[in-house]
Scaffold this motif. Structure first.
Motif, PDB file in Angstrom:
ATOM      1  N   GLU A  33       0.742  -1.331   0.009  1.00 17.43           N
ATOM      2  CA  GLU A  33      -0.161  -0.294  -0.243  1.00 17.43           C
ATOM      3  C   GLU A  33       0.955   1.095  -0.317  1.00 17.43           C
ATOM      4  O   GLU A  33       0.639   2.461  -0.489  1.00 17.43           O
ATOM      5  CB  GLU A  33      -0.922  -0.118   1.431  1.00 17.43           C
ATOM      6  N   PHE A  34       1.592   1.117   0.998  1.00 17.31           N
ATOM      7  CA  PHE A  34       2.580   2.894   0.539  1.00 17.31           C
ATOM      8  C   PHE A  34       3.716   2.553  -0.868  1.00 17.31           C
ATOM      9  O   PHE A  34       3.523   3.770  -1.095  1.00 17.31           O
ATOM     10  CB  PHE A  34       3.522   2.896   1.536  1.00 17.31           C
ATOM     11  N   VAL A  35       3.922   1.378  -1.453  1.00 19.22           N
ATOM     12  CA  VAL A  35       4.408   1.377  -2.484  1.00 19.22           C
ATOM     13  C   VAL A  35       3.805   1.926  -3.934  1.00 19.22           C
ATOM     14  O   VAL A  35       4.151   3.032  -4.092  1.00 19.22           O
ATOM     15  CB  VAL A  35       5.402   0.025  -3.010  1.00 19.22           C
ATOM     16  N   ASN A  36       2.414   2.214  -3.238  1.00 18.64           N
ATOM     17  CA  ASN A  36       1.891   2.555  -4.299  1.00 18.64           C
ATOM     18  C   ASN A  36       1.205   3.420  -4.118  1.00 18.64           C
ATOM     19  O   ASN A  36       0.003   3.750  -4.891  1.00 18.64           O
ATOM     20  CB  ASN A  36       0.945   1.032  -4.696  1.00 18.64           C
ATOM     21  N   HIS A  37       1.087   3.857  -2.502  1.00 22.76           N
ATOM     22  CA  HIS A  37       0.426   5.387  -2.710  1.00 22.76           C
ATOM     23  C   HIS A  37      -0.043   6.211  -3.636  1.00 22.76           C
ATOM     24  O   HIS A  37       0.957   6.829  -4.060  1.00 22.76           O
ATOM     25  CB  HIS A  37       0.950   5.566  -1.128  1.00 22.76           C
ATOM     26  N   GLU A  93      -0.044   9.293  -3.177  1.00 13.68           N
ATOM     27  CA  GLU A  93       1.090  10.930  -2.062  1.00 13.68           C
ATOM     28  C   GLU A  93       2.279  10.468  -2.495  1.00 13.68           C
ATOM     29  O   GLU A  93       3.166  11.364  -1.867  1.00 13.68           O
ATOM     30  CB  GLU A  93       0.729  10.684  -0.445  1.00 13.68           C
ATOM     31  N   ARG A  94       2.327   9.063  -3.514  1.00 17.45           N
ATOM     32  CA  ARG A  94       4.110   9.428  -3.564  1.00 17.45           C
ATOM     33  C   ARG A  94       4.503  10.509  -4.588  1.00 17.45           C
ATOM     34  O   ARG A  94       3.749  10.878  -5.397  1.00 17.45           O
ATOM     35  CB  ARG A  94       4.271   7.790  -4.447  1.00 17.45           C
ATOM     36  N   LEU A  95       5.703  11.293  -4.098  1.00 18.82           N
ATOM     37  CA  LEU A  95       5.992  12.182  -4.890  1.00 18.82           C
ATOM     38  C   LEU A  95       7.286  11.515  -6.052  1.00 18.82           C
ATOM     39  O   LEU A  95       7.402  10.263  -6.361  1.00 18.82           O
ATOM     40  CB  LEU A  95       7.822  12.322  -4.783  1.00 18.82           C
TER      41      LEU A  95
END
Ligand code: SF4
Ligand code: SF4
Ligand code: SF4
Ligand code: SF4
Ligand code: FES
Lengths: 369, 546
Positions: A291-295, A297-299
């Protein structure tokens, strides 16, 4: 190590003292059907599918609990064995939504096909997350299922969906206790147990509370050991490929496989060969990566502050701006903060930049914090 | 780390994760292992089930207490006294390993002399642990060999953190618990690559491989390897850099993947310092609280999008592999840094793949000398691994200590820099949760993890809570000399009277605005584990049901 030799189905098998008959057979690629056995759990002897005949031993011992000894003569297939296996399997199937297992069309059955046997949609293998990856299917195909001779118990059982990452659907549970043993033996948490006796037997937390209200740590070690579709992740998309890497959270460095589909990380699997973790993962590693890798809000682009606001910029613009400015300071006016989350290679070039280009040893990272 | 360098000659974990199963006794001090290092927590519980004895030393009733033979609930900040007290018992009762001390160690007599300052009565007074319990723990540890020690921030995050580590090392040497399977002193690294970042020189005083920057020969070696003139003066640590930035002496900062505006002590001050910078460049995967203060933000790839290596807490260098293409226009950190260097006209940054960087690391770092990507393809390697034929090193100091002889260091008790008083009567200590990680830049993006813990809960003892009229779930204000934050109260017996515990995972409750930036004089680690605070109730908020 202590070597022993035994004969299985007329074949000479070399094994190590301390192995069970099952392990000896598996080491020689001889298949014995099993359901409650799991390589890193203590032998249980619950499902009675792994029964074999052993010369000079009475009855039909379970291969998963019987130590292999030198000179032992073992038979894994006979009509007596087959009969008992079928009875044991029937017992398991009598509480399982199992009609699909008898159906020769199973492999070709799609989720929207009309079932000729009137199996309820929710009871069909094709809608089960474990379909095609289910040990009960494999065992049933091997042993063969006929009409059940004992009455079906169709009492609906409770489904626990409280955990954010996985569900426990007791309707599909075959009471093999692998999950319970995993939670005891692997994690040492002991959040779940086999509660009640007889027909009421089920996997339950202390006080029969939902998992989320129990001491469960959400590691999913139970889930990966469940042979059927009873404990399954909430998202079950099969990856197209898997890439071996190392967890990005804590310093244990668990080895893991990231499952990829459509260039997105969609699953994580512990690497059984991982020197630090031997396949195990914690909740963050198992469920906290995709979930965080594909989030969203990624820059995704460089930003430069203009008139007080960060605005999008090209790489050339951002890099030239930095390179132009950084050169203007004396060594002791600059600091470079590297990262304990980044790779060795990332850190190496950071400190090399500080020392060889910026002329400062003001380089540190957050190890102290 | 400095403590282990002084005593053993190397700051790294002495043993391998796997050989814990050989330990007959484990001392877990200042580590909430099942929360912060879950897999090692699992191993500990497994070892206990198989007969290993467990001593837990922790002011908080952490989950591992349930598995322990002995729980030493010493007051936060009194580790040195507790450990010296245990060592006095061991010496008085003649339970030390005399042969090991004579053959492998030095300075023992001097050290032994200092033990007389730690009679059990004093130990009991200062630590709050009954003397007999301290003695019992000492006997258990000394008579069940091999015995292994594990610790984390609970030991290092004090103004006397270096002393704490030395005390731990003294205890291991005294009982001959170094250099064999199931023994040793094992600091557990918090972030995935703390070990590696240190190994490859992301430290102000050493080049890659802990080679001192102020050594003329070493400097020359790196000057010729890098083709550049190098600065012989050791640099400043992160905790010194922030005040210098505040004073305007440091004007430019290039920061990669860190969130010091939440993780540093006294974080209000840190944010001010960052705002004063003339040039502030942040490279990260999210627009963190820190990145929002930057002049330039560079989008980095996550670990899933790049190749490289991490070195874990047991010194094992393992391959990180690219699974997916970089998200958006993000780039791997090494690529970005090399681009900056090249655009500044520097040579030696023409790497096309991380494997080439590893080749250079191996060429300048003796302990990584035999490490390369083709070997790592097969398996991770534990340093020291000096040559391509070397299999790597599972256990350090097996025959000799890295520094030659193990060095005993006598210790004096120094209380925490800030002790509770009438105005700030409670001790604040920081803790971690299994479900969140560090400042939450990654974990808080995962909805499922937030369902477990989505906001700060201040752990407070029922007695203290009652005295302050606080109920479970009440909104409270926590105030220190440096700042104040608000959070919900979680009333629990796991926190002893007089102490409250908080994490620093949440931007809404920036706990580190409260903590004390006082530094350990040697390691420069701030005192996270002890700050004096007072607590007051704000208003009643209904407890959220998860
Ligand atoms: S667990 Fe699922 S796939 Fe396996 S037999 Fe039952 S319904 Fe079919
Ligand atoms: S998720 Fe982990 S802790 Fe929870 S029941 Fe399963 S094995 Fe036990
Ligand atoms: S939930 Fe799965 S692992 Fe647990 S007893 Fe049921 S079938 Fe076995
Ligand atoms: S899976 Fe959990 S225990 Fe393993 S490295 Fe990741 S965070 Fe640490
Ligand atoms: S596998 Fe042997 S009894 Fe179940």
């Amino acid at each position: 190590m202590d070597k022993i030799t035994l004969t299985i189905n007329g074949q000479e098998v070399k094994a190590t003292r301390g192995m069970t008959v099952l392990e000896a057979a598996q080491s020689a690629d001889i298949y014995v059907p099993t359901l409650c056995h799991y390589p890193d759990l203590e032998p249980y002897g619950g499902c009675r599918l792994c029964i074999v005949e052993i010369e000079k031993m009475r009855g039909l011992p379970t291969a998963c609990t019987t130590p292999a000894t030198d000179g032992m003569v073992v038979t894994t297939e006979s009509s007596a064995i087959q009969q008992v296996r079928q009875t044991s399997l029937e017992l398991i199937l009598s509480t399982h939504p199992c009609d699909c297992l008898e159906c020769h069309r199973r492999e070709r059955c799609g989720p929207y096909d009309i079932c000729l046997r009137h199996v309820a949609v929710t009871d069909r293998c094709v809608v089960c997350p474990a379909n095609d990856n289910c040990e009960l299917q494999q065992v049933a195909d091997y042993i063969g299922v006929h009409e059940l001779r004992i009455p079906r118990d169709t009492m609906p059982r409770t489904i626990d969906t409280s955990n954010p990452f996985f569900d426990l659907d007791r309707n599909r549970c075959i009471l093999c206790a692998r999950c319970v043993r995993a939670c005891q033996e692997i994690t040492g948490v002991g959040a779940i147990d086999m509660a009640y006796r007889g027909y009421g037997m089920k996997v339950a937390t202390f006080g029969d509370m939902p998992l989320m209200d129990s001491i469960c740590r959400s590691c999913g070690e139970c889930m990966v050991r469940c042979p059927v579709g009873a404990i399954t992740p909430k998202d079950t998309v099969l990856p197209e490929r898997e890439v071996k890497t190392v967890c990005t959270y804590c310093g244990i460095g668990c080895s893991m496989y990231l499952g990829v589909k459509d260039d997105k990380v969609i699953s994580v699997r512990g690497d059984e060969q991982g020197p630090a973790n031997q396949g195990r993962l914690c909740v963050k590693g198992r469920f906290g990566i995709a979930e965080f890798v594909n989030h969203r809000e990624r820059l995704t682009t460089p930003l430069i502050r203009k008139n007080g606001r960060l605005v999008k910029a090209s790489w050339d613009e951002a890099l030239d701006f930095i390179a132009g400015k950084l050169g203007k300071y004396r060594g002791d006016e600059v600091a470079v903060i590297s990262s304990a989350k980044s790779t060795n290679e990332d850190n190496y070039v950071m400190q090399k930049l500080a020392r060889a280009v910026l002329g400062t040893n003001n380089v540190d990272h957050c190890a102290r914090l | 780390m400095a403590g282990l360098v002084t005593t053993f000659g190397s700051g790294a974990s002495t043993n391998s994760i796997k050989d814990m199963s050989d330990a007959r006794c484990i001392l877990a001090i200042g580590t909430n292992t099942t929360e912060a290092h879950p897999i090692i927590g699992m191993n500990m519980r497994k070892a206990v089930r198989e007969g290993t004895r467990l001593i837990v030393a922790n002011p908080l009733e952490i989950p591992l207490v349930r598995d322990a033979d002995i729980w030493l609930q010493h007051r936060s900040g009194t580790d040195v006294v507790l450990l010296m007290g245990m060592m006095k018992v061991i010496v008085d009762e003649d339970l030390m390993d005399t042969a090991f001390i004579e053959e492998r160690c030095e300075n023992y007599d001097f050290f032994k002399d200092s033990l007389k300052n730690y009679p059990l009565s004093l130990v009991e007074n200062i630590t709050g642990v009954p003397g007999e319990k301290v003695a019992e723990a000492a006997r258990l540890y000394a008579t069940n060999s091999p015995a292994a020690i594990f610790y984390t921030m609970g030991i290092t995050q004090h103004t006397h953190g270096t002393d704490n580590v030395i005390a731990v090392a003294n205890l291991a040497m005294l009982t001959g618990n170094v250099g064999k399977p199931g023994s040793g002193v094992n600091p557990l690294r918090g972030q995935n690559n703390v070990q590696g970042a240190c190994d490859v020189g992301a430290l102000p005083n050493v080049y890659p491989g802990y080679q001192p920057v102020n050594n003329e020969d070493i400097k020359e070696k790196f000057e010729s390897a890098w083709g550049a003139r190098l600065n012989p003066t050791p640099g400043k640590t992160l905790t010194e850099i922030m005040p210098l930035a505040h004073e305007g002496k440091i004007k430019a900062m290039y920061l990669m993947g860190e969130n010091p505006s939440l993780s540093d002590p006294d974080s209000t001050h840190v944010r001010e310092a960052l705002r004063r910078l003339d040039l502030f460049v942040v490279q990260d995967i999210f627009l963190s609280e820190t990145a929002q203060l930057a002049d330039v933000v560079l989008p980095a790839t996550s670990f899933a999008e790049k190749d490289g290596t991490f070195t874990n807490t047991e010194r094992r260098v393992q391959r990180v592999r690219k699974a997916i293409e970089p998200v958006g226009d993000s780039r791997p950190d090494w690529w970005i840094t090399c681009q900056i260097a090249r655009r500044m006209g520097a040579s030696g940054f023409d790497f096309e793949h991380p494997s080439q960087i590893m080749e250079e690391i191996a060429s300048v770092t003796p302990s990584y000398g035999g490490i390369n990507y083709s070997r790592l393809e097969k398996e991770g390697l534990q340093w020291p691994c000096p040559t391509e034929e070397h299999p790597g090193t599972a256990i350090l100091h097996t025959e000799l200590f890295s520094r030659g002889k193990g060095h005993f260091v006598p210790l004096e008790y120094r209380p925490a820099a800030e002790l509770p008083d009438d105005e700030y009567p409670l001790v604040l200590t920081t803790d971690r949760s299994l479900f969140q990680f560090h400042t939450g830049t990654m974990t808080r993006k995962v909805r499922g993890l937030n369902t477990f813990l989505s906001e700060e809960l201040v752990a407070i003892n029922p007695g203290d809570a009652e005295a302050l009229g606080i109920d479970d779930g009440d909104k409270i204000q926590v105030i220190s000399r440096r700042g104040e934050v608000t959070a919900k109260a979680g009333v629990t017996e796991s926190t002893p009277p007089g102490t409250i515990a908080m994490t620093f995972h949440f931007a809404e409750t920036p706990t580190n605005e409260l903590t004390n930036p006082a530094l350990d004089p040697v390691s420069k680690i701030p005192e996270f584990k002890v700050a004096a605070v007072r607590v007051q109730k704000i208003g009643r908020v209904a407890a959220k049901t998860a």
